[in-house]
Write a protein that holds these residues in place. Sequence first.
Motif, mmCIF file in Angstrom:
data_model
loop_
_atom_site.group_PDB
_atom_site.id
_atom_site.type_symbol
_atom_site.label_atom_id
_atom_site.label_comp_id
_atom_site.label_asym_id
_atom_site.label_seq_id
_atom_site.Cartn_x
_atom_site.Cartn_y
_atom_site.Cartn_z
ATOM 1 N N UNK A 129 0.792 -1.230 0.000
ATOM 2 C CA UNK A 129 0.000 0.000 0.000
ATOM 3 C C UNK A 129 0.828 1.285 0.000
ATOM 4 N N UNK A 130 2.084 1.197 0.439
ATOM 5 C CA UNK A 130 2.883 2.423 0.517
ATOM 6 C C UNK A 130 4.085 2.408 -0.424
ATOM 7 N N UNK A 131 4.825 1.310 -0.441
ATOM 8 C CA UNK A 131 6.046 1.266 -1.254
ATOM 9 C C UNK A 131 5.760 0.895 -2.710
ATOM 10 N N UNK A 180 7.781 1.873 -10.665
ATOM 11 C CA UNK A 180 7.351 1.810 -12.060
ATOM 12 C C UNK A 180 7.043 0.371 -12.460
ATOM 13 N N UNK A 181 6.015 0.198 -13.282
ATOM 14 C CA UNK A 181 5.598 -1.141 -13.708
ATOM 15 C C UNK A 181 6.720 -1.873 -14.430
ATOM 16 N N UNK A 207 10.644 -6.378 -14.494
ATOM 17 C CA UNK A 207 12.041 -6.817 -14.538
ATOM 18 C C UNK A 207 12.400 -7.620 -13.297
ATOM 19 N N UNK A 208 11.880 -7.209 -12.161
ATOM 20 C CA UNK A 208 12.162 -7.917 -10.915
ATOM 21 C C UNK A 208 11.460 -9.268 -10.877
ATOM 22 N N UNK A 209 10.231 -9.323 -11.350
ATOM 23 C CA UNK A 209 9.511 -10.594 -11.385
ATOM 24 C C UNK A 209 10.212 -11.614 -12.281
#
Length: 207
Positions: free
Chosen positions: A184-186, A191-192, A197-199
Amino acid sequence: MVDATSAVIGAGIVTFLPGITKARKESVKLALAMAERAAESVRKEGLLDDWFTYYRNQLRFMGWDSVSAEQVHWPDEGRARQVDQVLGTIAATAGEHFAEASSRSMGSLPGSAAALLALEQHAYERQHFQLLPCAPAGAGRVDMVLYHEADTQSAFRAGFISRKRSHRNVRAELVRFNIQAFEHSYLPKVQERVVQLCRARVLDYDS
């Protein structure tokens, strides 16, 4: 432990004990992948002296808080004689259920060639290896043991998981992640493209 699931992220194996929903598992994996990506970016620029500390600080920024801590450097001879030092450290830090989950994940990893290869390549390149067993903590939170083992490249050549290592530089601590705060905050500020890229750094496998 039938419902436990695992994934490889960088040079680490994350394991989820039963009781964590699929959506929350995805949030945990995303947070770990974000921290791993940030630490690697700085390392490749030659600006990082302590990978683990930077990685740990990234997690703290995203909502991970220390519950208790144990740091082990140059374990004594008694510890070195233990059958499995890694699981012994994890069990001492947070309990046998965390160690059991990690043991299952390491045992089943050879069944996923892609995940095993990625783990071995990253561990060899970065000269470290991590185990990250997670358990539900209630109220939208997850407890995780952050186990980090550093050594020379030769210690992390192919097949290192099944071999006895020196465990010369080991750090382990129990941390708690506020998933709801992260979501909810971070997360809304990220950016999508970065999220995707992280996923892509997460390699799931059956444990």
